[in-house]
Every structure is written in C-alpha cells, then in structure tokens.
Design a protein around this motif. Structure first.
Motif, PDB file in Angstrom:
ATOM      1  N   MET A 373       0.835  -1.199   0.000  1.00 61.42           N
ATOM      2  CA  MET A 373       0.000   0.000   0.000  1.00 61.42           C
ATOM      3  C   MET A 373       0.873   1.254   0.000  1.00 61.42           C
ATOM      4  N   LEU A 374       1.900   1.255   0.823  1.00 54.84           N
ATOM      5  CA  LEU A 374       2.827   2.385   0.885  1.00 54.84           C
ATOM      6  C   LEU A 374       3.504   2.606  -0.463  1.00 54.84           C
ATOM      7  N   ILE A 375       3.949   1.522  -1.101  1.00 50.77           N
ATOM      8  CA  ILE A 375       4.614   1.624  -2.406  1.00 50.77           C
ATOM      9  C   ILE A 375       3.658   2.194  -3.448  1.00 50.77           C
ATOM     10  N   ALA A 376       2.424   1.708  -3.467  1.00 56.42           N
ATOM     11  CA  ALA A 376       1.440   2.206  -4.429  1.00 56.42           C
ATOM     12  C   ALA A 376       1.215   3.707  -4.262  1.00 56.42           C
ATOM     13  N   MET A 377       1.163   4.182  -3.035  1.00 56.34           N
ATOM     14  CA  MET A 377       0.988   5.619  -2.786  1.00 56.34           C
ATOM     15  C   MET A 377       2.191   6.417  -3.269  1.00 56.34           C
ATOM     16  N   LEU A 378       3.383   5.908  -2.990  1.00 54.35           N
ATOM     17  CA  LEU A 378       4.599   6.614  -3.414  1.00 54.35           C
ATOM     18  C   LEU A 378       4.696   6.664  -4.933  1.00 54.35           C
ATOM     19  N   ARG A 379       4.311   5.589  -5.604  1.00 56.69           N
ATOM     20  CA  ARG A 379       4.281   5.596  -7.074  1.00 56.69           C
ATOM     21  C   ARG A 379       3.241   6.588  -7.588  1.00 56.69           C
ATOM     22  N   HIS A 380       2.119   6.659  -6.906  1.00 53.97           N
ATOM     23  CA  HIS A 380       1.012   7.525  -7.335  1.00 53.97           C
ATOM     24  C   HIS A 380       1.434   8.989  -7.368  1.00 53.97           C
ATOM     25  N   LEU A 383       6.968   8.984  -7.553  1.00 60.37           N
ATOM     26  CA  LEU A 383       8.279   8.549  -7.084  1.00 60.37           C
ATOM     27  C   LEU A 383       8.608   7.152  -7.594  1.00 60.37           C
ATOM     28  N   ASP A 384       9.897   6.874  -7.726  1.00 57.86           N
ATOM     29  CA  ASP A 384      10.369   5.569  -8.215  1.00 57.86           C
ATOM     30  C   ASP A 384      10.418   4.607  -7.042  1.00 57.86           C
ATOM     31  N   ALA A 385       9.248   4.077  -6.691  1.00 54.43           N
ATOM     32  CA  ALA A 385       9.125   3.205  -5.515  1.00 54.43           C
ATOM     33  C   ALA A 385       8.964   1.759  -5.962  1.00 54.43           C
ATOM     34  N   ASN A 386       9.623   0.866  -5.222  1.00 49.90           N
ATOM     35  CA  ASN A 386       9.584  -0.556  -5.548  1.00 49.90           C
ATOM     36  C   ASN A 386       9.599  -1.387  -4.269  1.00 49.90           C
ATOM     37  N   PHE A 408       8.849 -11.544   3.959  1.00 48.48           N
ATOM     38  CA  PHE A 408       8.493 -10.177   4.322  1.00 48.48           C
ATOM     39  C   PHE A 408       8.752  -9.284   3.108  1.00 48.48           C
ATOM     40  N   VAL A 409       8.141  -8.115   3.087  1.00 48.15           N
ATOM     41  CA  VAL A 409       8.415  -7.134   2.035  1.00 48.15           C
ATOM     42  C   VAL A 409       8.396  -5.746   2.655  1.00 48.15           C
ATOM     43  N   ILE A 410       9.344  -4.913   2.239  1.00 48.89           N
ATOM     44  CA  ILE A 410       9.390  -3.520   2.660  1.00 48.89           C
ATOM     45  C   ILE A 410       9.358  -2.636   1.419  1.00 48.89           C
ATOM     46  N   ALA A 411       9.389  -1.347   1.587  1.00 49.55           N
ATOM     47  CA  ALA A 411       9.309  -0.396   0.475  1.00 49.55           C
ATOM     48  C   ALA A 411      10.656   0.278   0.252  1.00 49.55           C
ATOM     49  N   SER A 412      10.873   0.707  -0.984  1.00 50.42           N
ATOM     50  CA  SER A 412      12.083   1.470  -1.304  1.00 50.42           C
ATOM     51  C   SER A 412      11.725   2.592  -2.262  1.00 50.42           C
ATOM     52  N   VAL A 413      12.489   3.670  -2.183  1.00 46.85           N
ATOM     53  CA  VAL A 413      12.387   4.767  -3.150  1.00 46.85           C
ATOM     54  C   VAL A 413      13.792   5.047  -3.667  1.00 46.85           C
ATOM     55  N   THR A 414      13.957   4.971  -4.984  1.00 50.19           N
ATOM     56  CA  THR A 414      15.254   5.251  -5.599  1.00 50.19           C
ATOM     57  C   THR A 414      15.353   6.735  -5.884  1.00 50.19           C
ATOM     58  N   THR A 415      16.405   7.368  -5.360  1.00 51.09           N
ATOM     59  CA  THR A 415      16.627   8.803  -5.547  1.00 51.09           C
ATOM     60  C   THR A 415      18.030   9.035  -6.084  1.00 51.09           C
ATOM     61  N   ASP A 416      18.328  10.279  -6.394  1.00 51.87           N
ATOM     62  CA  ASP A 416      19.675  10.632  -6.855  1.00 51.87           C
ATOM     63  C   ASP A 416      20.719  10.389  -5.781  1.00 51.87           C
ATOM     64  N   ASN A 440      18.773  -8.004   8.065  1.00 55.73           N
ATOM     65  CA  ASN A 440      19.246  -9.369   7.850  1.00 55.73           C
ATOM     66  C   ASN A 440      20.011  -9.460   6.534  1.00 55.73           C
ATOM     67  N   TRP A 441      21.110  -8.745   6.466  1.00 59.22           N
ATOM     68  CA  TRP A 441      22.058  -8.789   5.374  1.00 59.22           C
ATOM     69  C   TRP A 441      21.515  -8.185   4.086  1.00 59.22           C
ATOM     70  N   PHE A 442      20.863  -8.990   3.220  1.00 64.93           N
ATOM     71  CA  PHE A 442      20.436  -8.494   1.909  1.00 64.93           C
ATOM     72  C   PHE A 442      18.948  -8.726   1.678  1.00 64.93           C
ATOM     73  N   GLY A 443      18.343  -7.818   0.896  1.00 67.54           N
ATOM     74  CA  GLY A 443      17.000  -8.021   0.366  1.00 67.54           C
ATOM     75  C   GLY A 443      17.066  -7.963  -1.148  1.00 67.54           C
ATOM     76  N   ARG A 444      15.907  -8.149  -1.794  1.00 68.82           N
ATOM     77  CA  ARG A 444      15.835  -8.119  -3.264  1.00 68.82           C
ATOM     78  C   ARG A 444      14.773  -7.135  -3.700  1.00 68.82           C
ATOM     79  N   MET A 445      15.215  -6.061  -4.364  1.00 69.36           N
ATOM     80  CA  MET A 445      14.278  -5.103  -4.925  1.00 69.36           C
ATOM     81  C   MET A 445      13.719  -5.662  -6.238  1.00 69.36           C
ATOM     82  N   ILE A 446      12.383  -5.611  -6.412  1.00 69.53           N
ATOM     83  CA  ILE A 446      11.755  -6.037  -7.658  1.00 69.53           C
ATOM     84  C   ILE A 446      11.199  -4.815  -8.375  1.00 69.53           C
ATOM     85  N   ARG A 447      11.628  -4.627  -9.614  1.00 72.38           N
ATOM     86  CA  ARG A 447      11.111  -3.519 -10.420  1.00 72.38           C
ATOM     87  C   ARG A 447       9.835  -3.943 -11.139  1.00 72.38           C
TER      88      ARG A 447
END
Length: 670
Positions: A373-380, A383-386, A408-416, A440-447
C-alpha cells in the motif's frame, strides 16, 4: 558479507559414517539408561541418540501424489535442564483449501527401575493441537515420567498435499546428536533443487528403483438388456530416486553472542521443486534463479496486482501531500500517514491476505498489505518506488534462489542520493531506519518489469549514544550527581524497541539492577514518542559502590557505572560472523568533582586504539585541575557485521578497551 554467505552455504567438513549400526525405536538398553554424561560432551543436558527421517511420495487415485514425511527420534536426558527435550511440537499448514496433517505414534519414556527397564507410554492428555494463526497450527506432545537419565522416543508423520517443498532437515541441534539420517524417495516426475548449509558434510548414498502403482475404475457395462458396473484394474510403473544423507557424532551447535540467528549456521538440507514433468503433459519449470523467483512473485495477484490498485486512497492522499514540493518531505509524509493509520497484525508475508483495499478500510493488515500500500501511494505521487523482498532475522538469511527464501516485504524509493528504505509495519521506524527484524544482510528489490537487484539492508550510518555526566565524590567515597543520555537513529530505535513497553518503575528497576548499588531519582524521558528526534534521558544518581577507600586513598574507574567490565567475546574461536545489527558510537563526557581535602595522585594516561580494516576505534582523554577531573571517551564500531576470521582481532580490541576503562583514578588525602 558475501564471503560469509559462501561460508554458510558451502563450507563443509567430512565426517566418517558407520552405516552398519541399525537405529530402531524400542531398542533401549540398560547401558544407555545408566549413562550419566554424554561421552563426548560432559556439559550436555541431553543428546539425540538418533534421528531418522524419510520423505516420500504416496499415490492416491483421487488426490494424485501426496507427500509423506516420517521421523523417528530417540533422546537421552542427562540433566533437569534438558527436560524440554521431552517435549516436541510440529507445525503444519492449515491456510489453504487442502490441509496438512500431523500424527504422533510410538511415544514412550524409558527409565531404569533397579535393573529393570520401565516403560511409560504417552497418554492422550499429553498430546494436543493449537492454532498459531489462521495459516498454521501445531501438534504438541509432552512426554510422561521424565527424569534425569530417561530416554524418550517418538515418531511423527506429516502428510501434505503440498509438494513444492520438503520439511527442512537439520542434522545439528543445540545438544549433541549421535546420529542423524535423512532419506528422500522422489518419483521421476519431479525434480528438486537441493540446498545445503552449515559447516558439516553429510555422506550421501544414491540409488534408484522401479515402483508399481495399481489403480482401479468402475465402468458401466451393457450385457444384453442389463447394465451393470464392472471394476477394472490397471497399473503403471515409474522410477524412484533414493538419496540417504547421514552424519554422526555431531557436536552441539552453541549459541554465541552477537549472532542474529543461529539457525543460519545449522547443518541442514532443504528441497524445493524446480521441475514437474508428468506423463503426457508439458513440463513445468519453477524457480531456479533469483530472476525466476522475483518474476513469479511479482506476477502473483496477491503481490504485483495489489500495487496497481489506487482508487481506495486517492482522495486521502491528496491531503497528505498537499502543498509539499520537496521529495524527502513527500516521502516522510506518505510514510507517516501509512505508519500512523495502519496497524500490523504481526503476520509475516510478502503476499496479501485480504488485499490492500480491505486492509486500508480496516486499518489493519499483514506486512505485505501495509508496505505494498505504501509503495502504491509513493508511485502515485510520481516517485520511483519498488518493493524489496526481505527474509527477517527470525527467518534466516536468504542464501539460495527460492520462493520460500523470503517472508516479508518492505518499500524502497530510488533517488539521486541512493535508495531510501521504509517499513511502515513498525510504529518506531523512520525512513532509512528500519525495524531491527528487517536487518538481515540483503533483500531483493523487484522492479515493475520483474527484474531484481540485491539491496544491502545493513545500516552504514553510525548511531550515537551520548552520555553527559556531572558528579561529585564526597570524602566517604559516595558518588552523586546528574546524568543526561541521548540516543540517536538506530540507538533510539533500539531503546524504543526494548523499553517503551515497560512502565517507568519497571524500567528504573532494570536500570538499577544493571548497575548494582545505584540509586536513581528525578527520572525524565523526552522525545520517546517523537520518532524523528533523539531520545533524551535525565536522572540523578547516588551510589556507595563506585569507589573503594583504602587507607587515605580513594580508587575509582573513570567511567564509573558506565565502565564495561566484561568482554562479551569469551570463546577461543568463533565460527560465525559477529553481528552488531548497526554501527554505533558511544560517547562519554564525564566531569568529576573530587572531595575537599583530597588531591589527584594519579590518573590513567590518555590513549587511542584502532582495529584493522577500520572496524572500530577507542579514544580516552583524561585531564584534571585541582578540584575537577574531565574524562572524554569515544568508542566506535564502524561495521554492522564483522567476519568470523577477524574474531581474534575483535576479541583483543575489546580486551584492550576494557582493560583501559578499568584503570583506576587514585585520590589521596592531603
């Protein structure tokens, strides 16, 4: 960090196996019951004498293939502290249209009565089921008549319609395991990826055989004017692939300090379906690479489709970002809105349960519903949210490309300026300050196109803990004064996570217990609910235990009750990386007024130490005037994770630091 992942996944040590010894339930001897300590680990509270598991397929004409896992366990109890090993719980999935089933059998406790073996069978009151949540239940047993010296045995069977994964088989436990054996028998129609982790190498035996399955049908047959049913039988053959994994004399997997999840290092084997090739059907391929995994997850209607839903929040979102032009302000505003509106139901998942729209209406959802839901709002708002898939600390490190690697899944925003990470499930997190369970070390961003990118979840920012202390010592050696402590960033989050659920009285009681003999008064807490601000503690102290009077001299440590007196790293060697969760800096500024009639006889020399690879540093500066002593200390750890090969260096660094802190200031009576 990548090197440690390889160590976890691929570092093996061969162990010689004796296949001649047969392990069966019911075969308990007087000699076993008389054994007082484990022959190879006298500290063991219990030991697994053997554990045998088998996962195989059973064909049912109506259901097709179902998965059966059978496990036989025999455990020796040496001490009262090992009684927990007489209890066993097995969880099973109940969240789908088809449900798993767990049953226990052959559950017996053996004791020695004189020279006779006494058997006590498990009764119905010792076995029960309980719901974990709407997806999972567990079956539990509590073995009867357990004493020091008892041997307990049981068998459990898991029947599952879900063949995509096998139960993970762990060879190691927190107690010694004399023998662990796991067998898989897989029809030729299914191909599984086999993932291994841990530092021990099970010996494998492989074999194949032909299996014949009979089927029957009832058919309507006309015989003259009569119509009747006739039963016809048929059969088909297929090849089964058998693999037996075996390991013996397995040492206990011991907990060590600063390990995020000991199961990451447990020798185990895990199977995940990669290909299905049924007769007269097109072959189906499953996850084999991270790109396969992320693409399938994104295409799932409970994941990617949820990101395209917008009509439920559009009007509310207009007011949230109204009059905001700055990108960071927009990110913070949208994040705060979701964080404050939504309540996490504590379900860990990367796929939605009820869906984002229903969760938004109910103001409650699982981790996927809140953060998608947070990602959808940021895209709306452009913003480049994934989404970023995460395996939480409790779930273990995501080493292999697997659909079950994440929970689990979290949100990200790619910025300069880089990637901003957000998790609105926590009420105490903030942009780029994730909850500790995410670290916990690494996650995977999905575009949007299904491609993925590795994302480092571990913090790089050093979080400060700053202490100002203004105290005086009287001529009886009593210390009194005021303390002001500030917690920033992850130090503040960690504080909130640990203590905000406690009452003030409980917190002060814990604080006084940590510092024996310390009396605390006038306690004030500021910014505890203002998440973006540092937490500030203020309190008065009084103690008679911080100094030592010998003759006409007073001795005390420069940091008083903040002295770190014990090295947390005691083991001779270290198998696992050291996980501090986040880099940190502890800064102490202490001003001490010496008692009238005394003067400083000696103070420790100022000193600086640094670890190799810029992992950490320590600086202590001490000066004095006629009546005042000023102490400034900076203790910094610059890395979230330090490799195990640098353990000796870290251990020695902590020893030097602690020894320095414990050097005494000496006051002498004039």
């Amino acid at each position: 960090m990548k090197k440690n992942l390889l160590i976890i996944a691929f570092l093996f040590i061969g162990i010689q196996i004796n296949y001649a010894q047969k392990k069966e339930l019911g075969n308990v001897t007087i000699e076993e019951l008389k054994e007082k300590v484990h022959p190879k680990d006298s500290s063991a509270v219990a030991a697994v004498l053997f554990e045998k598991g088998k996962t195989y397929f059973e064909y049912n004409q109506n259901e097709g293939f179902v998965l059966i896992t059978e496990v036989d366990v025999k455990v020796k109890i040496y001490k009262k502290e090992g009684y927990d090993w007489a209890n066993k719980s097995v969880r099973f999935y109940v969240g789908g249209s088809a449900k798993e089933n767990v049953s226990f059998s052959k559950s017996v406790t053996y004791n020695l009565n004189g020279e006779q073996i006494e058997k006590t069978k498990l009764k119905s009151e010792g076995e029960f089921s309980e719901n974990i949540n709407k997806f999972w239940s567990r079956k539990k047993i509590t073995m009867p008549n357990v004493k020091e010296g008892s041997i307990i045995e049981y068998k459990y069977t898991i029947k599952s319609p879900y063949i995509s994964t096998f139960p993970e088989w762990s060879f190691q436990q927190s107690i010694p395991v004399n023998s662990s054996e796991y067998e898989t028998v897989i029809p030729e129609y299914y191909v599984y990826n086999v993932y291994r982790k841990g530092s021990l190498q099970p010996i494998e035996r492989k074999n194949s055989s032909t299996k014949t399955v009979s089927t029957s049908d009832r058919n309507l047959v006309r015989s003259g004017a009569a119509i009747k049913y006739e039963r016809s039988t048929d059969s088909f053959n297929y090849i089964e692939q058998q693999v037996v994994y075996k390991l013996e004399n397995i040492p206990a997997l011991k907990e060590e300090g600063f390990v995020n999840n000991i199961d990451n290092y447990k020798t185990s084997v895990y199977h995940e379906l990669s290909q299905k090739r049924l007769p007269q059907a097109v072959a189906e391929f499953y996850s084999t690479t991270w790109e396969d995994v992320t693409k399938k997850i994104y295409e799932n209607e409970d994941f990617g489709d949820q990101l395209n839903k917008e009509n439920y929040f559009e009007e509310d979102l207009k007011n949230v970002v109204k009059d905001l032009e700055n990108r960071d302000e927009k990110i913070a505003a949208v994040f705060n809105y979701v964080q404050n509106r939504m309540n996490w139901n504590k379900y860990y998942s990367y796929s939605c349960d009820e869906g984002v729209k229903k969760a938004y209406q109910d103001k409650t959802g699982n981790s996927a519903e809140i953060n998608l839901m947070l990602i959808a709002m940021l895209r709306h708002i452009g913003l480049d949210a994934n989404p970023v898939l995460v395996s939480t600390r409790s779930n273990g490190i995501s080493i292999f490309p697997s659909r079950t690697a994440f929970n689990f899944v979290i949100a990200s925003v790619t910025t300069d300026n880089g990637i901003v990470l957000l998790d609105a499930t926590s009420k105490i997190s903030s942009p780029n300050i994730l909850p500790l369970y995410d670290l916990n070390w690494f996650g995977r961003m999905i575009r949007k196109d299904g491609t993925s990118e590795l994302v480092d979840l571990m913090p790089k920012l050093v979080s400060d803990d700053v202490v100002n202390m203004l105290v005086s010592i009287d001529n009886q050696g009593q210390v009194s004064g005021k303390v002001r402590e500030q917690y920033f960033d992850y130090a503040a989050l960690n504080y909130r996570d640990r203590y905000l659920g406690l009452s003030k009285d409980s917190y002060l009681e814990n604080l006084e217990k940590r510092h024996e003999g310390l009396e605390i008064a006038d306690f004030e807490l500021t910014n505890d609910k203002i998440i973006n601000e540092p937490i500030i503690e203020k309190y008065s102290i009084k103690s008679n235990n911080l100094t030592e009077q010998i003759g006409d001299k007073i001795y005390f440590e420069p940091l008083l009750h903040f002295t770190q007196s014990e090295n947390p790293f005691k083991q001779e060697t270290r198998q696992y990386p050291i996980d501090f969760a986040f880099p940190f800096k502890d800064k102490y500024m202490v001003n001490i007024t010496i008692p009238q009639g005394y003067q400083v006889e000696s103070i420790p020399k100022s000193a600086s130490f640094a670890m190799a690879n810029n992992y950490g540093s320590f600086n202590m500066s001490i000066s004095n005037t006629d009546t005042q002593i000023q102490v400034v200390v900076n203790f910094i750890i610059n890395a979230s994770i330090i490799p195990s090969e640098d353990y000796d260096t870290l251990k020695e660094f902590f020893k030097i630091v602690i020894d320095k802190q414990k050097e005494k200031i000496i006051l002498k009576k004039i």
